[in-house]
Motif scaffolding. Structure first.
Motif, short mmCIF file in Angstrom:
data_model
loop_
_atom_site.label_atom_id
_atom_site.label_comp_id
_atom_site.label_asym_id
_atom_site.label_seq_id
_atom_site.Cartn_x
_atom_site.Cartn_y
_atom_site.Cartn_z
N GLY A 147 0.81 -1.22 0.00
CA GLY A 147 0.00 0.00 0.00
C GLY A 147 0.84 1.26 0.00
O GLY A 147 0.53 2.24 -0.70
N ALA A 148 1.92 1.25 0.77
CA ALA A 148 2.80 2.41 0.81
C ALA A 148 3.48 2.63 -0.53
O ALA A 148 3.61 3.77 -1.00
CB ALA A 148 3.84 2.24 1.92
N GLU A 149 3.92 1.55 -1.17
CA GLU A 149 4.55 1.68 -2.48
C GLU A 149 3.55 2.19 -3.52
O GLU A 149 3.89 3.02 -4.36
CB GLU A 149 5.12 0.34 -2.92
CG GLU A 149 6.34 -0.08 -2.15
CD GLU A 149 6.84 -1.47 -2.52
OE1 GLU A 149 6.27 -2.08 -3.45
OE2 GLU A 149 7.79 -1.93 -1.86
N SER A 150 2.32 1.70 -3.46
CA SER A 150 1.30 2.15 -4.40
C SER A 150 0.99 3.63 -4.21
O SER A 150 0.82 4.37 -5.18
CB SER A 150 0.02 1.33 -4.22
OG SER A 150 0.26 -0.01 -4.53
N GLU A 151 0.93 4.06 -2.96
CA GLU A 151 0.66 5.46 -2.68
C GLU A 151 1.80 6.35 -3.18
O GLU A 151 1.57 7.42 -3.74
CB GLU A 151 0.45 5.67 -1.18
CG GLU A 151 0.01 7.08 -0.84
CD GLU A 151 -0.34 7.24 0.62
OE1 GLU A 151 -0.63 8.37 1.02
OE2 GLU A 151 -0.32 6.25 1.36
N LYS A 152 3.03 5.87 -3.01
CA LYS A 152 4.18 6.62 -3.49
C LYS A 152 4.13 6.74 -5.01
O LYS A 152 4.36 7.83 -5.56
CB LYS A 152 5.47 5.91 -3.07
CG LYS A 152 6.73 6.59 -3.55
CD LYS A 152 7.93 5.78 -3.13
CE LYS A 152 9.18 6.31 -3.82
NZ LYS A 152 10.33 5.45 -3.63
N ASN A 153 3.82 5.64 -5.70
CA ASN A 153 3.72 5.68 -7.16
C ASN A 153 2.61 6.61 -7.62
O ASN A 153 2.77 7.36 -8.58
CB ASN A 153 3.49 4.28 -7.72
CG ASN A 153 4.70 3.39 -7.58
OD1 ASN A 153 5.82 3.87 -7.46
ND2 ASN A 153 4.47 2.10 -7.60
N TYR A 154 1.48 6.58 -6.93
CA TYR A 154 0.37 7.47 -7.30
C TYR A 154 0.75 8.93 -7.11
O TYR A 154 0.45 9.78 -7.96
CB TYR A 154 -0.86 7.13 -6.46
CG TYR A 154 -2.00 8.09 -6.72
CD1 TYR A 154 -2.79 7.97 -7.85
CD2 TYR A 154 -2.27 9.15 -5.85
CE1 TYR A 154 -3.81 8.86 -8.11
CE2 TYR A 154 -3.28 10.04 -6.09
CZ TYR A 154 -4.06 9.89 -7.23
OH TYR A 154 -5.05 10.78 -7.48
N ASP A 155 1.42 9.23 -5.99
CA ASP A 155 1.83 10.61 -5.75
C ASP A 155 2.80 11.10 -6.82
O ASP A 155 2.70 12.24 -7.28
CB ASP A 155 2.48 10.75 -4.37
CG ASP A 155 1.47 10.62 -3.24
OD1 ASP A 155 0.25 10.77 -3.50
OD2 ASP A 155 1.90 10.35 -2.09
N GLU A 156 3.73 10.22 -7.25
CA GLU A 156 4.66 10.61 -8.31
C GLU A 156 3.92 10.85 -9.62
O GLU A 156 4.22 11.80 -10.34
CB GLU A 156 5.72 9.53 -8.49
CG GLU A 156 6.73 9.46 -7.37
CD GLU A 156 7.72 8.33 -7.52
OE1 GLU A 156 7.56 7.51 -8.48
OE2 GLU A 156 8.64 8.24 -6.71
#
Length: 54
Positions: free
Chosen positions: A27-36
């Motif tokens: 979930g944290a990785e997905s959120e980071k990718n979405y923010d980028e």
């Protein structure tokens, strides 16, 4: 019999903790990718479109 139940409970507890850790990590990785992607910092893999060009 008690020992078997205690060992089983410990195993279930450890497996539950591992699954929760993996879910939080993904979930944290997905959120980071979405923010980028939302900031337009990097382009989506396989596509040359960013959110700004859509």
């Amino acid at each position: 019999m008690k020992t078997l139940l205690i060992v089983a409970a410990i195993i279930v507890f450890l497996v539950h903790g591992f699954v929760m850790y993996c879910c939080i990590k993904v979930g944290a990785e997905s959120e980071k990718n979405y923010d980028e992607l939302a900031k337009g910092v990097r382009k989506e893999k396989g596509s040359k479109k960013t959110l700004e060009t859509m």
